[in-house]
Design an enzyme around this catalytic site. Structure first.
Site, mmCIF file in Angstrom:
data_model
loop_
_atom_site.group_PDB
_atom_site.id
_atom_site.type_symbol
_atom_site.label_atom_id
_atom_site.label_comp_id
_atom_site.label_asym_id
_atom_site.label_seq_id
_atom_site.Cartn_x
_atom_site.Cartn_y
_atom_site.Cartn_z
ATOM 1 N N GLU A 52 -8.183 86.644 -10.221
ATOM 2 C CA GLU A 52 -8.869 87.366 -11.293
ATOM 3 C C GLU A 52 -9.876 86.413 -11.900
ATOM 4 O OE1 GLU A 52 -6.681 89.267 -14.378
ATOM 5 O OE2 GLU A 52 -5.557 90.523 -12.995
ATOM 6 N N ASP A 88 -8.594 89.643 -25.855
ATOM 7 C CA ASP A 88 -8.125 88.313 -25.481
ATOM 8 C C ASP A 88 -7.712 87.498 -26.698
ATOM 9 O OD1 ASP A 88 -8.567 88.524 -22.668
ATOM 10 O OD2 ASP A 88 -10.717 88.447 -23.086
ATOM 11 N N TYR A 102 -2.504 97.378 -13.392
ATOM 12 C CA TYR A 102 -2.174 96.179 -14.161
ATOM 13 C C TYR A 102 -1.374 96.642 -15.386
ATOM 14 C CZ TYR A 102 -3.200 91.684 -16.564
ATOM 15 O OH TYR A 102 -3.122 90.480 -17.215
#
Length: 264
Positions: free
Chosen positions: A49, A60, A175
């Site tokens: 990734e 994030d 994911y």
């Protein structure tokens, strides 16, 4: 069949789980980043990734935010990120690369131009965290038509009513974000993850890879026991941010990969 599809077919045939490593492109600088990325397959990484630096990485945590900032300060752009992927491809034509980031830089380049450049650079899939399924016509469907997997995130709050829409145009793998909140904020728990993985596998028919909250070989193994594989990002990025040498970073990655690959 994309490189991602081929990789998961091969892993399934060998009875092995996937280990996916996230690194920020250009962190701490282009040359060091390329050296680390080139070393990932040898450290046991099945899928890379590659983070796309962005000024407003809303999903994030501080570790990856700082990595993106370092990369941007070093002059990293979307074009240079694709250049790094192309340089990696010169020596490796089999390891899948998933570009993970936010839509703004792609929108600025133009979807058609980006997809052509990504294919030329050897990108295999996209995870664009701020494009919901309602916007599939924006990038997801054009990416699928261009032969790129568009990988969607599912979370603990993705209920049974929402899940079919989330996985509708997803390909490659799903994911699963094992915790609520930002990256690096908490640890994943295999007992909580297992039923969610089974639910998503049933709904999607795709491999389910679990990320967020995995930071040790033991945790990597525990989560891989109940999923099709694991993703580690913040723990690896932290090593890079602490100025560990590429060799030390890759040695750490290898311990995590060994954990995922030694499931019962």
């Amino acid at each position: 069949m994309t490189r991602i599809d081929a990789k998961f077919a091969d892993l399934k045939a060998r009875g092995q789980k996937a280990f996916v490593a996230y690194v920020m492109a250009g962190d701490p600088d282009y040359d060091t980043s390329l050296e680390i990325v080139r070393g990932l397959p040898g450290a046991g990484v099945d899928v890379i990734e590659l983070g796309l630096p962005f000024t407003d990485p809303m999903a994030d945590g501080p570790t990856i935010q700082l990595a993106g900032q370092r990369a941007l300060e070093g002059g990293m752009t979307l074009a240079r990120t694709l250049q790094l992927a192309a340089a990696f491809r010169e020596g490796d034509d089999t390891t899948p690369i998933v570009l993970m980031g936010y839509y703004n830089p792609i929108y600025s380049m133009g979807v058609d131009a980006f997809l052509a450049a990504a294919k030329d650079a050897g990108i295999d899939g996209l995870i664009i965290v701020d494009l919901p399924p309602e916007e599939d016509s924006e990038l997801c469907l054009p990416a699928n038509a261009a032969g790129l997997n568009f990988i969607r995130l599912a979370t603990p709050t993705t209920d049974d009513a929402r899940l079919p829409r989330v996985v509708e145009n997803t390909s490659g793998f799903v994911y699963y974000v094992s915790i609520t909140g930002i990256t690096g904020a908490a640890e994943a728990d295999a007992g909580d993850v297992a039923p969610e993985v089974a639910r998503i596998q049933k709904a999607s028919g795709l491999p389910v890879i679990v990320g967020f909250g995995i930071n040790t070989p033991e945790k990597s193994r525990a989560i891989a026991e109940v999923a099709d594989g694991v993703v580690v990002g913040s723990a690896i990025v932290s090593k890079i941010g602490n100025c560990d040498s590429p060799g030390d970073v890759l040695a750490f990655v290898k311990t995590l990969a060994n954990g995922a690959h030694t499931t019962d």
